[in-house]
Design an enzyme around this catalytic site. Structure first.
Site, PDB file in Angstrom:
ATOM      1  N   GLU A  10      29.572  36.810  41.940  1.00  0.00           N
ATOM      2  CA  GLU A  10      28.896  38.106  41.993  1.00  0.00           C
ATOM      3  C   GLU A  10      27.431  37.994  41.587  1.00  0.00           C
ATOM      4  OE1 GLU A  10      31.095  40.934  39.631  1.00  0.00           O
ATOM      5  OE2 GLU A  10      32.951  40.618  40.764  1.00  0.00           O
TER       6      GLU A  10
ATOM      7  N   LYS B 151      33.542  32.342  45.567  1.00  0.00           N
ATOM      8  CA  LYS B 151      32.756  33.587  45.624  1.00  0.00           C
ATOM      9  C   LYS B 151      32.276  33.900  44.217  1.00  0.00           C
ATOM     10  CE  LYS B 151      34.664  37.877  46.268  1.00  0.00           C
ATOM     11  NZ  LYS B 151      34.290  38.568  45.016  1.00  0.00           N
TER      12      LYS B 151
ATOM     13  N   ASP C 270      37.632  33.353  43.872  1.00  0.00           N
ATOM     14  CA  ASP C 270      36.649  34.020  43.015  1.00  0.00           C
ATOM     15  C   ASP C 270      36.373  33.184  41.776  1.00  0.00           C
ATOM     16  OD1 ASP C 270      35.336  36.369  43.662  1.00  0.00           O
ATOM     17  OD2 ASP C 270      37.093  37.621  43.284  1.00  0.00           O
TER      18      ASP C 270
ATOM     19  N   GLU D  91      30.143  45.641  48.525  1.00  0.00           N
ATOM     20  CA  GLU D  91      31.204  46.526  48.024  1.00  0.00           C
ATOM     21  C   GLU D  91      30.641  47.879  47.603  1.00  0.00           C
ATOM     22  OE1 GLU D  91      33.962  44.776  45.245  1.00  0.00           O
ATOM     23  OE2 GLU D  91      34.881  46.730  44.799  1.00  0.00           O
TER      24      GLU D  91
ATOM     25  N   ASP E 165      39.548  37.899  42.039  1.00  0.00           N
ATOM     26  CA  ASP E 165      39.929  38.096  40.639  1.00  0.00           C
ATOM     27  C   ASP E 165      40.525  39.493  40.439  1.00  0.00           C
ATOM     28  OD1 ASP E 165      37.546  39.459  40.857  1.00  0.00           O
ATOM     29  OD2 ASP E 165      36.559  38.497  39.163  1.00  0.00           O
ATOM     30  N   SER E 166      40.627  40.257  41.537  1.00  0.00           N
ATOM     31  CA  SER E 166      41.409  41.503  41.498  1.00  0.00           C
ATOM     32  C   SER E 166      42.863  41.186  41.135  1.00  0.00           C
ATOM     33  CB  SER E 166      41.351  42.216  42.856  1.00  0.00           C
ATOM     34  OG  SER E 166      41.695  41.330  43.909  1.00  0.00           O
TER      35      SER E 166
HETATM   36  O1  KIV Z   1      38.518  40.387  43.667  1.00  0.00           O
HETATM   37  C1  KIV Z   1      38.555  40.874  44.805  1.00  0.00           C
HETATM   38  O2  KIV Z   1      39.604  41.178  45.352  1.00  0.00           O
HETATM   39  C2  KIV Z   1      37.277  41.091  45.483  1.00  0.00           C
HETATM   40  C3  KIV Z   1      37.308  41.878  46.751  1.00  0.00           C
HETATM   41  C4  KIV Z   1      37.641  43.279  46.504  1.00  0.00           C
HETATM   42  C5  KIV Z   1      36.052  41.720  47.512  1.00  0.00           C
HETATM   43  O3  KIV Z   1      36.282  40.659  45.016  1.00  0.00           O
END
Ligand code: KIV
Length: 281
Positions: A119, A117, A87, A186, A48-49
Protein backbone atom coordinates in the site's frame (compact mmCIF):
# COMPACT_ATOMS: atom_id res chain seq x y z
CA UNK A 1 -1.27 -18.21 -24.42
CA UNK A 2 -1.49 -22.04 -24.26
CA UNK A 3 -3.96 -23.52 -21.75
CA UNK A 4 -1.08 -24.91 -19.63
CA UNK A 5 0.96 -21.67 -19.44
CA UNK A 6 0.67 -19.76 -16.17
CA UNK A 7 -0.26 -16.08 -16.09
CA UNK A 8 2.54 -13.56 -15.65
CA UNK A 9 2.70 -9.94 -14.53
CA UNK A 10 3.82 -9.00 -18.05
CA UNK A 11 0.84 -10.74 -19.61
CA UNK A 12 -1.53 -8.87 -17.26
CA UNK A 13 -0.03 -5.60 -18.51
CA UNK A 14 -0.60 -6.80 -22.10
CA UNK A 15 -4.30 -7.37 -21.33
CA UNK A 16 -4.66 -3.62 -20.81
CA UNK A 17 -3.06 -2.88 -24.17
CA UNK A 18 -5.49 -5.33 -25.80
CA UNK A 19 -8.43 -3.73 -23.97
CA UNK A 20 -9.19 -7.01 -22.17
CA UNK A 21 -10.78 -6.59 -18.72
CA UNK A 22 -9.03 -8.26 -15.77
CA UNK A 23 -11.22 -10.07 -13.20
CA UNK A 24 -9.36 -10.48 -9.90
CA UNK A 25 -10.56 -12.26 -6.75
CA UNK A 26 -9.04 -12.72 -3.34
CA UNK A 27 -8.20 -16.29 -2.36
CA UNK A 28 -6.87 -17.71 0.88
CA UNK A 29 -6.90 -21.51 0.62
CA UNK A 30 -6.26 -24.55 -1.57
CA UNK A 31 -9.86 -25.59 -2.27
CA UNK A 32 -10.97 -22.12 -3.37
CA UNK A 33 -7.79 -21.77 -5.45
CA UNK A 34 -8.75 -24.96 -7.30
CA UNK A 35 -12.23 -23.54 -8.00
CA UNK A 36 -10.86 -20.19 -9.23
CA UNK A 37 -8.38 -22.13 -11.34
CA UNK A 38 -11.20 -24.06 -13.04
CA UNK A 39 -12.70 -20.65 -13.94
CA UNK A 40 -9.28 -19.44 -15.16
CA UNK A 41 -9.30 -16.32 -12.99
CA UNK A 42 -6.11 -14.55 -14.13
CA UNK A 43 -5.09 -13.03 -10.76
CA UNK A 44 -5.62 -14.54 -7.30
CA UNK A 45 -4.92 -12.04 -4.54
CA UNK A 46 -3.98 -13.45 -1.14
CA UNK A 47 -5.17 -10.24 0.47
CA UNK A 48 -4.53 -9.30 4.06
CA UNK A 49 -8.33 -9.02 4.19
CA UNK A 50 -7.87 -12.62 5.36
CA UNK A 51 -7.36 -10.97 8.74
CA UNK A 52 -11.05 -10.17 8.89
CA UNK A 53 -12.71 -12.83 6.74
CA UNK A 54 -10.64 -15.87 7.75
CA UNK A 55 -9.00 -15.06 11.08
CA UNK A 56 -11.69 -12.88 12.69
CA UNK A 57 -9.53 -9.85 13.42
CA UNK A 58 -11.20 -6.42 13.36
CA UNK A 59 -8.68 -4.98 10.87
CA UNK A 60 -5.72 -5.94 8.67
CA UNK A 61 -3.25 -4.44 11.16
CA UNK A 62 -2.72 -7.63 13.27
CA UNK A 63 -2.03 -9.88 10.26
CA UNK A 64 1.48 -11.33 10.54
CA UNK A 65 4.01 -12.36 7.92
CA UNK A 66 3.71 -15.98 9.11
CA UNK A 67 -0.04 -15.88 8.53
CA UNK A 68 0.44 -14.40 5.04
CA UNK A 69 3.01 -17.07 4.15
CA UNK A 70 0.78 -19.85 5.50
CA UNK A 71 -2.22 -18.80 3.35
CA UNK A 72 -0.13 -17.92 0.29
CA UNK A 73 1.41 -21.39 0.43
CA UNK A 74 -2.06 -22.96 0.63
CA UNK A 75 -3.07 -21.11 -2.55
CA UNK A 76 0.13 -21.74 -4.48
CA UNK A 77 0.00 -25.48 -3.65
CA UNK A 78 -3.02 -25.60 -5.96
CA UNK A 79 -0.66 -24.50 -8.75
CA UNK A 80 -3.32 -22.24 -10.29
CA UNK A 81 -3.07 -20.81 -13.77
CA UNK A 82 -3.67 -17.34 -12.28
CA UNK A 83 -0.91 -15.09 -11.01
CA UNK A 84 -0.76 -15.36 -7.20
CA UNK A 85 -0.22 -11.92 -5.64
CA UNK A 86 0.43 -11.86 -1.88
CA UNK A 87 -0.23 -8.82 0.28
CA UNK A 88 2.73 -7.56 2.29
CA UNK A 89 1.36 -7.27 5.84
CA UNK A 90 1.46 -4.12 7.96
CA UNK A 91 4.98 -3.25 9.16
CA UNK A 92 6.69 -5.71 6.80
CA UNK A 93 7.85 -2.93 4.41
CA UNK A 94 7.39 0.43 6.14
CA UNK A 95 10.60 0.32 8.23
CA UNK A 96 13.15 0.46 5.39
CA UNK A 97 13.62 -0.56 1.74
CA UNK A 98 15.93 -3.36 2.98
CA UNK A 99 13.19 -4.70 5.21
CA UNK A 100 10.75 -4.49 2.26
CA UNK A 101 13.00 -6.55 -0.05
CA UNK A 102 13.57 -9.19 2.65
CA UNK A 103 9.80 -9.43 3.33
CA UNK A 104 8.90 -9.68 -0.37
CA UNK A 105 11.57 -12.35 -0.68
CA UNK A 106 9.95 -14.43 2.08
CA UNK A 107 6.56 -14.25 0.37
CA UNK A 108 8.12 -15.34 -2.94
CA UNK A 109 10.47 -17.97 -1.51
CA UNK A 110 8.42 -19.50 1.32
CA UNK A 111 4.92 -18.58 0.12
CA UNK A 112 5.81 -19.16 -3.55
CA UNK A 113 3.95 -15.94 -4.48
CA UNK A 114 4.37 -14.75 -8.08
CA UNK A 115 4.14 -11.09 -7.04
CA UNK A 116 3.50 -8.95 -3.97
CA UNK A 117 1.17 -6.04 -3.26
CA UNK A 118 1.86 -3.15 -0.94
CA UNK A 119 0.00 0.00 0.00
CA UNK A 120 0.93 3.67 -0.40
CA UNK A 121 2.11 6.16 -3.02
CA UNK A 122 5.28 8.21 -2.98
CA UNK A 123 6.28 6.94 0.50
CA UNK A 124 6.44 3.33 -0.80
CA UNK A 125 8.32 4.05 -4.05
CA UNK A 126 11.84 3.28 -2.85
CA UNK A 127 10.71 -0.05 -1.42
CA UNK A 128 8.93 -0.85 -4.71
CA UNK A 129 12.02 -0.01 -6.79
CA UNK A 130 14.18 -2.29 -4.63
CA UNK A 131 11.71 -5.21 -4.72
CA UNK A 132 11.31 -4.91 -8.51
CA UNK A 133 15.12 -4.77 -8.88
CA UNK A 134 15.30 -8.00 -6.86
CA UNK A 135 13.10 -9.64 -9.51
CA UNK A 136 9.72 -9.68 -7.75
CA UNK A 137 6.78 -8.00 -9.53
CA UNK A 138 4.87 -5.46 -7.42
CA UNK A 139 1.23 -4.40 -7.46
CA UNK A 140 0.54 -0.99 -5.89
CA UNK A 141 -2.52 0.01 -3.85
CA UNK A 142 -3.93 3.56 -3.61
CA UNK A 143 -7.07 5.27 -2.34
CA UNK A 144 -8.51 3.54 0.70
CA UNK A 145 -5.51 1.71 2.09
CA UNK A 146 -6.76 -0.38 5.04
CA UNK A 147 -3.33 -0.57 6.70
CA UNK A 148 -3.62 3.21 7.27
CA UNK A 149 -6.75 2.83 9.38
CA UNK A 150 -4.91 4.07 12.51
CA UNK A 151 -4.09 7.35 10.72
CA UNK A 152 -7.42 7.80 8.90
CA UNK A 153 -9.75 6.38 11.55
CA UNK A 154 -12.31 5.01 9.04
CA UNK A 155 -12.98 3.14 5.79
CA UNK A 156 -14.72 6.00 3.92
CA UNK A 157 -14.27 7.06 0.30
CA UNK A 158 -10.92 8.72 -0.49
CA UNK A 159 -10.16 11.40 -3.07
CA UNK A 160 -13.14 13.65 -2.46
CA UNK A 161 -11.21 16.94 -2.17
CA UNK A 162 -9.28 18.54 -5.02
CA UNK A 163 -6.01 18.28 -3.09
CA UNK A 164 -6.52 14.59 -2.37
CA UNK A 165 -7.39 13.94 -6.02
CA UNK A 166 -4.21 15.67 -7.14
CA UNK A 167 -2.17 13.59 -4.69
CA UNK A 168 -3.75 10.37 -5.97
CA UNK A 169 -2.98 11.30 -9.61
CA UNK A 170 0.64 12.03 -8.66
CA UNK A 171 0.98 8.87 -6.54
CA UNK A 172 -0.35 6.73 -9.41
CA UNK A 173 2.28 8.18 -11.79
CA UNK A 174 5.00 7.63 -9.18
CA UNK A 175 4.00 3.98 -8.68
CA UNK A 176 4.14 3.39 -12.42
CA UNK A 177 7.60 5.03 -12.61
CA UNK A 178 8.77 2.93 -9.63
CA UNK A 179 7.98 -0.24 -11.62
CA UNK A 180 4.57 -1.50 -10.45
CA UNK A 181 2.93 -3.81 -13.01
CA UNK A 182 -0.59 -2.85 -11.84
CA UNK A 183 -2.28 -0.67 -9.22
CA UNK A 184 -5.35 -1.37 -7.07
CA UNK A 185 -7.57 1.71 -6.74
CA UNK A 186 -9.84 1.31 -3.74
CA UNK A 187 -12.89 3.42 -2.84
CA UNK A 188 -12.32 6.52 -4.92
CA UNK A 189 -14.78 8.43 -7.14
CA UNK A 190 -15.38 6.66 -10.47
CA UNK A 191 -14.46 9.70 -12.66
CA UNK A 192 -11.09 10.04 -10.89
CA UNK A 193 -10.40 6.29 -11.34
CA UNK A 194 -11.27 6.61 -15.04
CA UNK A 195 -8.90 9.53 -15.42
CA UNK A 196 -6.02 7.71 -13.67
CA UNK A 197 -6.71 4.59 -15.74
CA UNK A 198 -6.40 6.42 -19.04
CA UNK A 199 -3.28 8.30 -17.89
CA UNK A 200 -1.34 5.11 -17.04
CA UNK A 201 0.16 2.45 -19.28
CA UNK A 202 -0.13 -0.18 -16.52
CA UNK A 203 -3.53 -1.65 -15.57
CA UNK A 204 -5.66 -0.32 -12.72
CA UNK A 205 -7.69 -2.83 -10.71
CA UNK A 206 -10.69 -1.18 -9.09
CA UNK A 207 -12.64 -1.98 -5.95
CA UNK A 208 -15.27 0.64 -5.28
CA UNK A 209 -13.73 2.74 -8.05
CA UNK A 210 -16.36 2.45 -10.78
CA UNK A 211 -16.52 0.57 -14.09
CA UNK A 212 -13.71 2.20 -16.04
CA UNK A 213 -10.71 0.57 -14.35
CA UNK A 214 -8.89 -2.06 -16.43
CA UNK A 215 -9.86 -4.78 -13.97
CA UNK A 216 -11.98 -5.33 -10.87
CA UNK A 217 -11.27 -7.08 -7.60
CA UNK A 218 -13.65 -8.28 -4.91
CA UNK A 219 -13.10 -10.12 -1.67
CA UNK A 220 -14.21 -13.69 -2.52
CA UNK A 221 -16.15 -14.16 0.74
CA UNK A 222 -18.05 -10.90 0.10
CA UNK A 223 -19.11 -11.78 -3.46
CA UNK A 224 -20.12 -15.30 -2.40
CA UNK A 225 -22.27 -13.90 0.42
CA UNK A 226 -20.21 -15.70 3.07
CA UNK A 227 -18.91 -12.68 4.98
CA UNK A 228 -21.70 -10.32 5.87
CA UNK A 229 -20.34 -8.52 8.94
CA UNK A 230 -19.41 -5.51 6.84
CA UNK A 231 -21.09 -4.74 3.50
CA UNK A 232 -19.67 -1.80 1.56
CA UNK A 233 -21.83 -0.31 -1.20
CA UNK A 234 -19.49 -1.56 -3.94
CA UNK A 235 -19.95 -5.25 -3.11
CA UNK A 236 -22.30 -7.27 -5.28
CA UNK A 237 -23.24 -10.68 -3.94
CA UNK A 238 -23.17 -13.17 -6.80
CA UNK A 239 -24.32 -15.94 -4.45
CA UNK A 240 -26.15 -16.14 -1.14
CA UNK A 241 -23.50 -18.60 0.01
CA UNK A 242 -24.00 -18.06 3.74
CA UNK A 243 -27.70 -19.01 3.49
CA UNK A 244 -26.95 -22.03 1.26
CA UNK A 245 -24.35 -23.36 3.70
CA UNK A 246 -26.66 -22.76 6.64
CA UNK A 247 -29.39 -24.85 4.94
CA UNK A 248 -26.92 -27.67 4.24
CA UNK A 249 -25.68 -27.64 7.85
CA UNK A 250 -29.26 -27.78 9.17
CA UNK A 251 -30.07 -30.72 6.85
CA UNK A 252 -26.99 -32.57 8.07
CA UNK A 253 -27.88 -31.81 11.69
CA UNK A 254 -31.44 -33.17 11.18
CA UNK A 255 -30.16 -36.25 9.35
CA UNK A 256 -27.79 -37.12 12.21
CA UNK A 257 -30.35 -36.40 14.90
CA UNK A 258 -32.95 -38.60 13.14
CA UNK A 259 -30.44 -41.41 12.52
CA UNK A 260 -30.82 -41.32 8.70
CA UNK A 261 -27.20 -40.38 8.13
CA UNK A 262 -25.04 -42.35 7.54
CA UNK A 263 -27.20 -44.76 5.55
CA UNK A 264 -25.96 -48.13 4.24
CA UNK A 265 -24.57 -46.51 1.12
CA UNK A 266 -22.31 -44.31 3.23
CA UNK A 267 -21.17 -47.14 5.54
CA UNK A 268 -18.55 -49.87 5.15
CA UNK A 269 -19.43 -53.57 5.53
CA UNK A 270 -23.16 -52.94 5.87
CA UNK A 271 -25.61 -54.31 3.30
CA UNK A 272 -28.62 -52.34 4.32
CA UNK A 273 -29.47 -50.73 7.62
CA UNK A 274 -32.90 -51.17 9.18
CA UNK A 275 -35.15 -48.19 8.54
CA UNK A 276 -35.14 -45.81 11.52
CA UNK A 277 -37.98 -46.44 13.95
CA UNK A 278 -41.17 -44.61 13.10
CA UNK A 279 -40.29 -44.22 9.41
CA UNK A 280 -42.33 -47.27 8.20
CA UNK A 281 -45.74 -46.49 6.64
O1 KIV B 1 -6.67 -7.39 1.21
C1 KIV B 1 -7.41 -7.34 0.22
O2 KIV B 1 -8.29 -8.17 0.01
C2 KIV B 1 -7.21 -6.23 -0.71
C3 KIV B 1 -8.24 -6.04 -1.78
C4 KIV B 1 -9.52 -5.61 -1.22
C5 KIV B 1 -7.75 -5.15 -2.85
O3 KIV B 1 -6.28 -5.52 -0.59
Amino acid sequence: MSPTTRMTAREIARWKRKGRKIPVLTCYDFTMARILDRCRIPVLLVGDSLGQVILGYDATIPVSMEEMIHHTRAVTRARPYGLVVADMPFMSYQVSPEQAVASAGRLAQRGRADAVKLEGGERSCEAIRRIVAAGIPVMGHLGLTPQSILAFGGYGVRGRSGAEQERLRRDARRLEEAGCFAIVLESIPAPLAAEITSALAIPTIGIGAGPDCDGQVLVLYDMLGLFTEFEPRFVRRFLEGGALIENAVREYQDAVEQGVFPSAEHSYGVEKRPEPRGSEE
